[in-house]
Design a protein around this motif. Structure first.
Motif, short mmCIF file in Angstrom:
data_model
loop_
_atom_site.label_atom_id
_atom_site.label_comp_id
_atom_site.label_asym_id
_atom_site.label_seq_id
_atom_site.Cartn_x
_atom_site.Cartn_y
_atom_site.Cartn_z
N PRO A 1 83.96 20.34 47.43
CA PRO A 1 85.23 19.75 47.88
C PRO A 1 86.25 20.78 48.34
O PRO A 1 87.20 20.43 49.04
N ASP A 2 86.07 22.04 47.96
CA ASP A 2 87.03 23.08 48.34
C ASP A 2 86.75 23.67 49.72
O ASP A 2 87.68 24.02 50.44
N CYS A 3 85.46 23.79 50.08
CA CYS A 3 85.14 24.36 51.39
C CYS A 3 84.57 23.34 52.36
O CYS A 3 84.53 23.59 53.58
N GLY A 4 84.09 22.20 51.86
CA GLY A 4 83.63 21.14 52.74
C GLY A 4 82.29 21.38 53.39
O GLY A 4 81.96 20.72 54.37
N ILE A 5 81.47 22.30 52.87
CA ILE A 5 80.18 22.64 53.46
C ILE A 5 79.08 22.35 52.44
O ILE A 5 79.24 22.66 51.25
N PRO A 6 77.97 21.75 52.85
CA PRO A 6 76.86 21.52 51.90
C PRO A 6 76.32 22.84 51.37
O PRO A 6 75.87 23.69 52.13
N VAL A 7 76.37 23.00 50.05
CA VAL A 7 75.98 24.28 49.46
C VAL A 7 74.97 24.15 48.33
O VAL A 7 74.25 25.11 48.03
N TYR A 8 74.89 23.00 47.65
CA TYR A 8 73.98 22.83 46.52
C TYR A 8 73.30 21.48 46.62
O TYR A 8 73.75 20.58 47.34
N CYS A 9 72.20 21.36 45.87
CA CYS A 9 71.43 20.12 45.92
C CYS A 9 72.09 19.00 45.14
O CYS A 9 71.85 17.82 45.40
N SER A 10 72.92 19.36 44.17
CA SER A 10 73.58 18.34 43.35
C SER A 10 74.90 18.88 42.83
O SER A 10 75.14 20.08 42.82
N GLU A 11 75.72 17.96 42.37
CA GLU A 11 77.00 18.36 41.81
C GLU A 11 76.81 19.16 40.52
O GLU A 11 77.57 20.09 40.23
N GLY A 12 75.76 18.84 39.76
CA GLY A 12 75.50 19.56 38.53
C GLY A 12 75.19 21.03 38.79
O GLY A 12 75.71 21.92 38.09
N HIS A 13 74.35 21.31 39.77
CA HIS A 13 74.04 22.70 40.10
C HIS A 13 75.26 23.41 40.66
O HIS A 13 75.44 24.61 40.44
N TRP A 14 76.08 22.69 41.40
CA TRP A 14 77.31 23.30 41.93
C TRP A 14 78.24 23.70 40.80
O TRP A 14 78.80 24.81 40.80
N MET A 15 78.40 22.83 39.81
CA MET A 15 79.28 23.14 38.69
C MET A 15 78.69 24.27 37.84
O MET A 15 79.42 25.14 37.35
N ASP A 16 77.37 24.26 37.66
CA ASP A 16 76.74 25.26 36.83
C ASP A 16 76.83 26.66 37.46
O ASP A 16 76.92 27.66 36.76
N ASP A 17 76.81 26.71 38.79
CA ASP A 17 76.83 27.99 39.51
C ASP A 17 78.17 28.20 40.21
O ASP A 17 78.26 28.94 41.20
N TYR A 18 79.21 27.57 39.69
CA TYR A 18 80.50 27.57 40.37
C TYR A 18 81.09 28.97 40.47
O TYR A 18 81.72 29.33 41.48
N GLU A 19 80.89 29.80 39.46
CA GLU A 19 81.45 31.15 39.48
C GLU A 19 80.88 31.96 40.64
O GLU A 19 81.61 32.71 41.31
N ALA A 20 79.58 31.81 40.89
CA ALA A 20 78.98 32.53 42.02
C ALA A 20 79.47 31.97 43.35
O ALA A 20 79.68 32.72 44.31
N HIS A 21 79.66 30.67 43.39
CA HIS A 21 80.12 30.06 44.65
C HIS A 21 81.55 30.46 44.98
O HIS A 21 81.92 30.55 46.16
N LEU A 22 82.35 30.73 43.98
CA LEU A 22 83.74 31.11 44.22
C LEU A 22 83.86 32.38 45.05
O LEU A 22 84.87 32.59 45.73
N GLU A 23 82.84 33.23 45.02
CA GLU A 23 82.91 34.49 45.76
C GLU A 23 82.97 34.27 47.27
O GLU A 23 83.49 35.12 48.00
N ILE A 24 82.42 33.16 47.74
CA ILE A 24 82.42 32.91 49.19
C ILE A 24 83.11 31.61 49.56
O ILE A 24 83.17 31.26 50.74
N CYS A 25 83.64 30.90 48.58
CA CYS A 25 84.23 29.58 48.86
C CYS A 25 85.39 29.69 49.84
O CYS A 25 85.50 28.90 50.78
#
Length: 513
Positions: free
Chosen positions: A164-188
């Motif tokens: 919801p912050d960058c608007g680009i498909p990045v993970y297969c599910s919301e659970g994986h997005w939340m679990d790996d959120y710290e890594a995603h923040l580096e490029i969000c």
């Protein structure tokens, strides 16, 4: 040989670049129609439209080639109705998006091109969560804590969930997005910037940042310290927004990168990354690019012999060959006293220039079907050859090579990429044989270092480093997204370095004794 189409990592990036530059050609031409032209455009690949029809300032025709059935009929009807009712100040049509309404999730974007792009990403990109098994080699430098990870036990899964912050498909599910959120923040934040830039390019607004500088005054000195000083000394119109600056530098990075290395006022000197061997090679080129005043004139008494044009061979050309010609004129403005001949060579050097087909027939006078654009500027000529360089080199078509008037440029060559390095194996010895400077760029530090390591392994002891690798002062400020891997974010010409074949000095026997 030149970054083949089977290289999945670079394929999407090259497609993005080709679409961007082809669209920029149309945008620059459309924008120029609203302001007085500074010079006549000799070459353009935009088709002439009937009178009364104004070319659109959007990138609709240059998006990812995804079947149109991804857009629903209802969205198409709504889009057509909106297009008919919109009216603007500049072109009779209102921009599809306003400058304060540029962020939209890709899948629900008001622009069908972006929605098709989201569908393409969902069909081809894989979830980067460590629980999934690896599907491809890393495209960025792995971290120390990730160096030993070989992937999890879950099968690879395509991305589906949009952050919801960058608007680009990045993970297969919301659970994986939340679990790996710290890594995603580096490029969000970077992905959100890409999102807004992509919508802005397709918004339909006028792009005054594509109005580049005119001829340089002889009394004025170009300052090549950074982008700001370059544009100021080149008398560009002020660019007040960072987004407009990113769009402009995405086009200018190619000619200005070459100019910044070869110019006599280059920021790269013996105290800044240029080696002793590099000083020899670059000094020879700069001597030819900055000739003394000859005192010639237009009458018979003023006739003077002129040196041959400086030949710049751009190998593996793809996106850069479709760059708007007024952008390449920047290189001519940096060297107003020299004639330049840009030679694009590569099997995809005519990509995205369909209105110039069919290619010239190969004849004894034109054995490689060269497309010649003469008099692009007063001292600029551009030629394009759709072929591999090693094929041309074997025929001796461009011989003899002169270190005072020739050099090679490789934009993002992928020398060390596993999918394309074997295709450079035949070409590299031929390049080293010419003893000409070879200027290379890379998308990232990881990409550039991989190319350098491959050169060391393949030609150890047979080359000299001319320019130590490092960040390019004139890299593109716009970030690019790899549609096959949203985690792979890069920018054009991030790094620059140069090398050439080793030159051996002759030693007399008595001197050695």
């Amino acid at each position: 040989m030149f970054r083949p189409v089977d290289s999945a990592v670079r394929l999407a990036m090259s497609r993005t670049s080709r679409r961007y530059f082809s669209a920029a050609r149309n945008l620059a031409k459309s924008t120029a129609s609203t302001t007085p032209a500074r010079s006549r455009s000799v070459h353009s690949t935009t088709r002439q439209l009937p009178d009364g029809i104004v070319p659109s300032c959007n990138l609709a025709a240059h998006t990812q080639q995804v079947p149109r059935h991804f857009s629903t009929s209802r969205s198409v009807e709504r889009e057509a109705a909106a297009a008919e009712s919109e009216v603007s100040d500049a072109h009779g049509r209102k921009p599809r998006l306003q400058k304060n309404d540029l962020f939209h999730p890709f899948s629900t974007s008001p622009l069908p091109e972006i929605r098709r792009k989201a569908e393409f990403i969902r069909q081809h990109a894989y979830c980067p969560h460590p629980d999934h098994r690896l599907t491809h080699l890393p495209t960025v430098a792995p971290k120390e804590e990730d160096a030993t990870k070989q992937g999890g036990s879950l099968a690879p899964a395509h991305v589906h969930f949009e952050c919801p912050d960058c608007g680009i498909p990045v993970y297969c599910s919301e659970g994986h997005w939340m679990d790996d959120y710290e890594a995603h923040l580096e490029i969000c934040d970077t992905l959100r910037e890409i999102n807004e830039d992509e919508h802005d390019l397709r918004s339909g607004r006028v792009f005054p940042e594509f109005q580049f500088g005119a001829e340089q005054l002889p009394e004025a000195v170009v300052n090549l310290l950074n982008w700001d000083t370059f544009m100021y000394s080149r008398q560009y119109a002020a660019i007040h927004e960072e987004r407009a600056m990113r769009h402009a530098t995405r086009l200018l990075t190619y000619p200005v990168t070459i100019g910044s290395v070869l110019h006599e006022l280059s920021p790269y000197n013996i105290r800044n990354r240029v080696t002793a061997e590099g000083l020899k090679s670059f000094s020879a080129l700069r001597y030819s690019l900055h000739p003394p005043k000859s005192g010639g004139g237009t009458d018979i008494k003023g006739l003077r012999p002129t040196p041959p044009p400086m030949r710049i061979f751009i190998l593996g050309a793809r996106a850069e060959s479709s760059l708007p010609r007024n952008a390449w004129m920047e290189l001519a403005h940096l060297f107003p006293d020299s004639r330049l001949h840009l030679i694009f060579i590569g099997p995809e050097s005519m990509a995205n220039r369909d209105d110039e087909f069919p290619l010239p027939e190969r004849t004894p006078q034109n054995p490689f079907g060269m497309v010649v654009e003469d008099r692009v500027g007063q001292n600029l000529k551009i030629s394009t050859i759709v072929d591999y360089y090693h094929t041309i080199h074997k025929t001796g078509y461009f011989t003899p090579y002169d270190p005072y008037f020739d050099c090679f440029v490789l934009f993002h060559p992928g020398l060390g990429h596993p999918a394309s390095s074997h295709e450079w194996t035949e070409t590299l010895p031929m390049l080293l044989e010419t003893k000409l400077p070879i200027i290379c760029t890379g998308y990232t530090q990881f990409d550039m270092q991989r190319d350098i390591d491959w050169i060391h392994e393949t030609a150890r002891g047979e080359f000299d480093m001319l320019l130590e690798p490092g960040e390019n002062l004139f890299r593109s400020l716009k970030w690019d997204l790899n549609d096959l891997d949203p985690q792979d974010v890069s920018c054009g010409n991030w790094g620059v370095w140069a090398f050439r074949g080793k030159r051996y000095e002759t030693t007399r026997k008595e001197d050695a004794a």
